[in-house]
Write a protein that holds these residues in place. Structure first.
Motif, PDB file in Angstrom:
ATOM      1  N   GLN A 145       0.822  -1.205   0.000  1.00 52.59           N
ATOM      2  CA  GLN A 145       0.000   0.000   0.000  1.00 52.59           C
ATOM      3  C   GLN A 145       0.862   1.264   0.000  1.00 52.59           C
ATOM      4  N   GLN A 164       1.894   1.691  -3.539  1.00 52.14           N
ATOM      5  CA  GLN A 164       0.797   2.153  -4.399  1.00 52.14           C
ATOM      6  C   GLN A 164       0.453   3.617  -4.141  1.00 52.14           C
ATOM      7  N   SER A 165       0.597   4.059  -2.904  1.00 56.22           N
ATOM      8  CA  SER A 165       0.203   5.431  -2.567  1.00 56.22           C
ATOM      9  C   SER A 165       1.324   6.426  -2.832  1.00 56.22           C
ATOM     10  N   GLN A 214      -6.638  -5.871   4.641  1.00 59.49           N
ATOM     11  CA  GLN A 214      -6.946  -4.562   4.072  1.00 59.49           C
ATOM     12  C   GLN A 214      -7.820  -3.871   5.114  1.00 59.49           C
ATOM     13  N   LYS A 257      -9.691  -0.365   5.839  1.00 63.32           N
ATOM     14  CA  LYS A 257     -10.055   0.930   5.254  1.00 63.32           C
ATOM     15  C   LYS A 257     -11.112   1.630   6.090  1.00 63.32           C
TER      16      LYS A 257
END
Lengths: 152, 146
Positions: free
Chosen positions: A125, A128-129, B108, B110
């Motif tokens: 992540q 990706q960011s 994940q 979020k």
């Protein structure tokens, strides 16, 4: 990479032998070796010795786990080839010790400047960011992706 | 008599539906680890959206294993928290499973806002057979069966 691992493994084994002499055996499942105070100190040294440290399954040349491989591939994409990689499959004490040290239950584990960053999901992540480029810059490492962008 | 027949057929229909979503299990088979994960994450994080996927079939473990999971947790509890803090919350909720039968957990985490702007479930990388070379797997798989 092999010499880094070899040297680390030797120092871990030396500390292991020492802690066996100074501490009584049993008790909790992880009372010996790298979960001991000496062992944890040794891990602290291991993660601080290099800017980028990865505990993984297998080696960067031959990862033995898809998640560990993902970490290797991401670092490679950013041009980070010079990092310390420790293969936990070769050393169960290291494997348990690092989980205790970082209070993180799984492998792979990534450290930047001695600080625990996370596992494969977090690194992905960050990649990706765009955060990974920034974090590498803080380490004094210029991501290869910046040069790739420039060429375009 | 009639109500018990009706509830038996409902149970059967339900278990057939559930078995479509995971690796093949015995008819009416339970998935205790998956249930525990779902329950604990729900209790700890009150998710707006939760997906728990058993990915064991993608790895070098026997069919029907519950050793490798992927979770997607959408929760307002994650607001203002770093990725590491979010993942630690998930790990904490599943401490018991992670110290026994769950060998790998992809996460994940979020916020509801992040999820609505990008509602995508990430995919796990292909297995490189690590579990085959892992001599602790046998214990973990046994733990999952008890």
């Amino acid at each position: 990479m092999n010499s880094v691992f070899g040297a680390a493994a030797r120092s871990v084994r030396a500390l292991t032998a020492l802690s066996r002499l100074t501490q009584p055996g049993g008790g909790a499942a992880c009372s010996r070796l790298l979960c001991s105070a000496e062992g944890q100190k040794s891990l602290e040294e291991m993660v601080k010795k290099d800017k980028v440290v990865v505990f993984m399954k297998g080696t960067p040349a031959q990862p033995m786990c898809g998640f560990s491989n993902a970490v290797v591939q991401i670092l490679r994409m950013h041009g980070v080839d010079n990092y310390a990689a420790y293969n936990v499959l070769d050393d169960q004490d290291l494997r348990q010790g690092v989980k205790t040290f970082s209070n993180w239950p799984t492998i792979p584990q990534v450290f930047f400047n001695g600080e625990f960053v996370g596992g494969c999901d977090i690194l992905l992540q960050m990649h990706q960011s765009g955060d990974l480029v920034e974090e590498l810059e803080k380490l004094g490492i210029r991501s290869a992706l910046l040069d790739a962008e420039k060429e375009q | 008599m009639l109500s018990s027949v009706r509830s038996a057929s409902l149970t059967f229909a339900l278990s057939r539906q559930l078995s479509r979503f995971g690796p093949s299990m015995e008819p009416g088979g339970t998935r205790p680890v998956e249930s525990a994960i779902r329950t604990k994450l729900t209790q700890a994080l009150q998710p707006k959206h939760l997906e728990v996927l058993n990915e064991s079939h993608m790895h070098a473990v026997p069919p029907g294993s519950e050793s490798h999971f992927r979770v997607l947790v959408v929760s307002p509890h994650f607001d203002g928290l770093s990725l590491l803090q979010r993942h630690r919350l998930v790990n904490e909720a599943l401490k018991e499973e992670l110290s026994s039968c769950v060998h790998a957990l992809a996460i994940q985490a979020k916020t509801p806002q992040q999820w609505s702007s990008d509602p995508k479930l990430a995919k796990s990388p292909p297995c490189l057979g690590g579990s085959k070379h892992d001599n602790t797997m046998a214990e973990k798989l046994k733990a999952g069966q008890s």
